[in-house]
Design a protein around this motif. Structure first.
Motif, PDB file in Angstrom:
ATOM      1  N   ILE A  90       0.832  -1.203   0.000  1.00 31.42           N
ATOM      2  CA  ILE A  90       0.000   0.000   0.000  1.00 31.42           C
ATOM      3  C   ILE A  90       0.867   1.254   0.000  1.00 31.42           C
ATOM      4  O   ILE A  90       0.593   2.208  -0.738  1.00 31.42           O
ATOM      5  CB  ILE A  90      -0.971  -0.011   1.203  1.00 31.42           C
ATOM      6  CG1 ILE A  90      -2.037  -1.086   1.005  1.00 31.42           C
ATOM      7  CG2 ILE A  90      -1.611   1.359   1.405  1.00 31.42           C
ATOM      8  CD1 ILE A  90      -2.874  -1.370   2.237  1.00 31.42           C
ATOM      9  N   GLN A  91       1.922   1.258   0.800  1.00 38.20           N
ATOM     10  CA  GLN A  91       2.814   2.424   0.844  1.00 38.20           C
ATOM     11  C   GLN A  91       3.518   2.639  -0.498  1.00 38.20           C
ATOM     12  O   GLN A  91       3.706   3.781  -0.934  1.00 38.20           O
ATOM     13  CB  GLN A  91       3.849   2.275   1.964  1.00 38.20           C
ATOM     14  CG  GLN A  91       3.261   2.416   3.333  1.00 38.20           C
ATOM     15  CD  GLN A  91       2.599   3.754   3.560  1.00 38.20           C
ATOM     16  OE1 GLN A  91       3.139   4.797   3.228  1.00 38.20           O
ATOM     17  NE2 GLN A  91       1.403   3.725   4.120  1.00 38.20           N
ATOM     18  N   ILE A  92       3.892   1.557  -1.160  1.00 32.53           N
ATOM     19  CA  ILE A  92       4.529   1.678  -2.476  1.00 32.53           C
ATOM     20  C   ILE A  92       3.539   2.246  -3.494  1.00 32.53           C
ATOM     21  O   ILE A  92       3.884   3.128  -4.286  1.00 32.53           O
ATOM     22  CB  ILE A  92       5.087   0.316  -2.940  1.00 32.53           C
ATOM     23  CG1 ILE A  92       6.301  -0.066  -2.084  1.00 32.53           C
ATOM     24  CG2 ILE A  92       5.460   0.345  -4.418  1.00 32.53           C
ATOM     25  CD1 ILE A  92       6.796  -1.477  -2.302  1.00 32.53           C
ATOM     26  N   ILE A  93       2.300   1.765  -3.460  1.00 35.33           N
ATOM     27  CA  ILE A  93       1.277   2.270  -4.379  1.00 35.33           C
ATOM     28  C   ILE A  93       1.020   3.753  -4.131  1.00 35.33           C
ATOM     29  O   ILE A  93       0.925   4.542  -5.078  1.00 35.33           O
ATOM     30  CB  ILE A  93      -0.023   1.443  -4.254  1.00 35.33           C
ATOM     31  CG1 ILE A  93       0.202   0.041  -4.811  1.00 35.33           C
ATOM     32  CG2 ILE A  93      -1.188   2.128  -4.957  1.00 35.33           C
ATOM     33  CD1 ILE A  93      -0.917  -0.926  -4.529  1.00 35.33           C
ATOM     34  N   ILE A  94       0.926   4.144  -2.882  1.00 34.03           N
ATOM     35  CA  ILE A  94       0.707   5.563  -2.554  1.00 34.03           C
ATOM     36  C   ILE A  94       1.881   6.402  -3.032  1.00 34.03           C
ATOM     37  O   ILE A  94       1.690   7.477  -3.609  1.00 34.03           O
ATOM     38  CB  ILE A  94       0.470   5.737  -1.041  1.00 34.03           C
ATOM     39  CG1 ILE A  94      -0.880   5.142  -0.662  1.00 34.03           C
ATOM     40  CG2 ILE A  94       0.543   7.217  -0.641  1.00 34.03           C
ATOM     41  CD1 ILE A  94      -1.126   5.062   0.832  1.00 34.03           C
ATOM     42  N   ALA A  95       3.106   5.924  -2.827  1.00 36.43           N
ATOM     43  CA  ALA A  95       4.288   6.677  -3.256  1.00 36.43           C
ATOM     44  C   ALA A  95       4.313   6.827  -4.774  1.00 36.43           C
ATOM     45  O   ALA A  95       4.602   7.915  -5.289  1.00 36.43           O
ATOM     46  CB  ALA A  95       5.549   5.988  -2.768  1.00 36.43           C
ATOM     47  N   ILE A 101       1.217  11.861  -9.835  1.00 39.75           N
ATOM     48  CA  ILE A 101       0.427  13.083  -9.737  1.00 39.75           C
ATOM     49  C   ILE A 101       1.327  14.308  -9.765  1.00 39.75           C
ATOM     50  O   ILE A 101       1.040  15.287 -10.455  1.00 39.75           O
ATOM     51  CB  ILE A 101      -0.446  13.069  -8.452  1.00 39.75           C
ATOM     52  CG1 ILE A 101      -1.569  12.049  -8.614  1.00 39.75           C
ATOM     53  CG2 ILE A 101      -1.010  14.458  -8.171  1.00 39.75           C
ATOM     54  CD1 ILE A 101      -2.365  11.835  -7.352  1.00 39.75           C
ATOM     55  N   SER A 102       2.430  14.257  -9.032  1.00 40.22           N
ATOM     56  CA  SER A 102       3.326  15.425  -9.012  1.00 40.22           C
ATOM     57  C   SER A 102       4.009  15.637 -10.353  1.00 40.22           C
ATOM     58  O   SER A 102       4.349  16.768 -10.710  1.00 40.22           O
ATOM     59  CB  SER A 102       4.376  15.265  -7.914  1.00 40.22           C
ATOM     60  OG  SER A 102       5.261  14.216  -8.232  1.00 40.22           O
ATOM     61  N   LYS A 103       4.202  14.591 -11.114  1.00 40.31           N
ATOM     62  CA  LYS A 103       4.830  14.712 -12.416  1.00 40.31           C
ATOM     63  C   LYS A 103       3.936  15.435 -13.412  1.00 40.31           C
ATOM     64  O   LYS A 103       4.418  16.155 -14.277  1.00 40.31           O
ATOM     65  CB  LYS A 103       5.167  13.318 -12.942  1.00 40.31           C
ATOM     66  CG  LYS A 103       6.060  13.303 -14.102  1.00 40.31           C
ATOM     67  CD  LYS A 103       7.146  12.304 -13.819  1.00 40.31           C
ATOM     68  CE  LYS A 103       8.076  12.225 -14.970  1.00 40.31           C
ATOM     69  NZ  LYS A 103       9.428  12.442 -14.602  1.00 40.31           N
ATOM     70  N   PHE A 104       2.616  15.253 -13.294  1.00 46.59           N
ATOM     71  CA  PHE A 104       1.687  15.840 -14.247  1.00 46.59           C
ATOM     72  C   PHE A 104       0.975  17.087 -13.715  1.00 46.59           C
ATOM     73  O   PHE A 104       0.127  17.636 -14.394  1.00 46.59           O
ATOM     74  CB  PHE A 104       0.644  14.801 -14.668  1.00 46.59           C
ATOM     75  CG  PHE A 104       1.260  13.689 -15.466  1.00 46.59           C
ATOM     76  CD1 PHE A 104       1.710  13.906 -16.747  1.00 46.59           C
ATOM     77  CD2 PHE A 104       1.384  12.426 -14.917  1.00 46.59           C
ATOM     78  CE1 PHE A 104       2.284  12.880 -17.483  1.00 46.59           C
ATOM     79  CE2 PHE A 104       1.954  11.382 -15.648  1.00 46.59           C
ATOM     80  CZ  PHE A 104       2.402  11.617 -16.929  1.00 46.59           C
ATOM     81  N   THR A 105       1.314  17.496 -12.527  1.00 43.29           N
ATOM     82  CA  THR A 105       0.694  18.698 -11.966  1.00 43.29           C
ATOM     83  C   THR A 105       1.448  19.934 -12.435  1.00 43.29           C
ATOM     84  O   THR A 105       2.655  20.026 -12.322  1.00 43.29           O
ATOM     85  CB  THR A 105       0.709  18.646 -10.427  1.00 43.29           C
ATOM     86  OG1 THR A 105       0.053  17.464 -10.011  1.00 43.29           O
ATOM     87  CG2 THR A 105       0.020  19.854  -9.836  1.00 43.29           C
TER      88      THR A 105
END
Length: 107
Positions: A90-95, A101-105
């Motif tokens: 779960i932590q890997i998926i969130i990361a 998201i930060s790459k396309f923001t």
């Protein structure tokens, strides 16, 4: 059969209980901290990963001890292992999600 053998056959391995506890906490605490307290911090994933790794270690040690001492708790150790691994995934998926998201923001 001595008294210690009777107690060991009915006792539950402490490391198995610790493994299950750490595995469950690794999944529940981040959800609680984020949804109820609104805490978002870099310390949370580090704490979750640390608890998960310790849970995996306790699970492996508990399984070895259970075989040697004929104690109970094999299923607890297995569930602790599953929960700990699930928390890491779960932590890997969130990361990865945050990275994408930060790459396309656009800032």
């Amino acid at each position: 059969m001595s008294n210690t053998e009777v107690l060991n056959s009915n006792a539950t391995n402490g490391k198995a209980i610790a493994s299950l506890t750490l595995g469950i906490l690794s999944i529940v605490i981040p959800s609680f901290a984020f949804s109820i307290l609104g805490i978002v911090s870099i310390a949370m994933p580090i704490a979750v990963l640390a608890a998960s790794v310790i849970g995996i270690i306790f699970s492996r040690k508990a399984k070895k001890e259970i075989v040697e001492t004929n104690e109970g708790g094999r299923r607890l150790a297995t569930l602790g292992l599953y929960f700990s691994v699930a928390a890491i995934v779960i932590q890997i998926i969130i990361a990865l999600d945050l990275l994408i998201i930060s790459k396309f923001t656009i800032i």
